[in-house]
Design an enzyme around this catalytic site. Sequence first.
Site, PDB file in Angstrom:
ATOM      1  N   CYS A  16       0.834  -1.195   0.000  1.00  0.00           N
ATOM      2  CA  CYS A  16       0.000   0.000   0.000  1.00  0.00           C
ATOM      3  C   CYS A  16       0.871   1.248   0.000  1.00  0.00           C
ATOM      4  O   CYS A  16       1.871   1.329   0.726  1.00  0.00           O
ATOM      5  CB  CYS A  16      -0.919  -0.008   1.226  1.00  0.00           C
ATOM      6  SG  CYS A  16      -1.875   1.512   1.435  1.00  0.00           S
ATOM      7  N   ASP A  39      -0.192  -6.066  -0.489  1.00  0.00           N
ATOM      8  CA  ASP A  39      -1.323  -6.280  -1.396  1.00  0.00           C
ATOM      9  C   ASP A  39      -0.977  -7.474  -2.280  1.00  0.00           C
ATOM     10  O   ASP A  39       0.015  -7.443  -3.014  1.00  0.00           O
ATOM     11  CB  ASP A  39      -1.565  -5.046  -2.272  1.00  0.00           C
ATOM     12  CG  ASP A  39      -2.004  -3.827  -1.477  1.00  0.00           C
ATOM     13  OD1 ASP A  39      -2.742  -3.999  -0.488  1.00  0.00           O
ATOM     14  OD2 ASP A  39      -1.605  -2.707  -1.839  1.00  0.00           O
TER      15      ASP A  39
END
EC number: 1.7.1.13
Length: 279
Positions: free
Chosen positions: A187, A194
């Site tokens: 992120c 992620d």
Amino acid sequence: MNYNDKSLSALKLGQKTEYKSEYDPTLLQPVPRKLNRDGLGITEQQPFDRGADVWTCYELSWLNENGLPQVAIADVAIDFRSENLIESKSFKLYLNSFNQTKFASLEQVEQTLAKDLSQCASGQVSVKVYKLSAYTQQPIVDFAGECIDEQDIQIDSYEFSNEHLASVAEGEVVEETLVSHLLKSNCLITSQPDWGSVQIHYVGKKLNREKLLRYLVSFREHNEFHEQCVERIFIDLIQFTQPEKLTVYARYTRRGGLDINPFRSNFESVPQNLRMARQ
């Protein structure tokens, strides 16, 4: 990207926040796409002319007119031409604000979502809200294409570099679809991981599998939003391979009841939403 831009410093990501349970559209926070696209050389004449950020909203609940809680799942598609992407934590907080709010019908919820999200994105947003019964028969599927992950190669660096794509296009012109489940980035704001799968469908010179995989693995410590990573992959492939046609489609794992699945193409329409094993 200007990480000190006021539109980023104001985000709720990484900050302690109060969870509201009554409808509040002001919770939504936009992030201008321009912040990242300027650095990639993307203009209004984008190298892609079709695409959307497709979200699946698994934690959607409200009260009917009798006060009885209702639950549903929503598919949201934010057009790639919208001025803004929508920051994910603010999206989660916004959906939570429906929890103790009465709506007359599922259709009213759908219309409210479309109105608020379109306003935040400053662009076209389509919304479809489903009863749970409509999702019970949805299969778990995989991306179509050749998976390039099972290569016997040594990886020593995880620093992002598009130089892995140098001379990646070689040989005859082909049409093929390549898939990797090893996409991982962080992120932009919180550095939380992620996890995603990516599908690359192209017409052009045949891509070297090892070089492509090394490039995708180099995202592993890279900090960017999902949507920005997909656009970066698209731009890098255009720059290094000059394909006749290109689609890049990533599906990320769920966080906070939301999964984000960006799709960019210069020849294909946005596909129907689906669900993969890690979603």
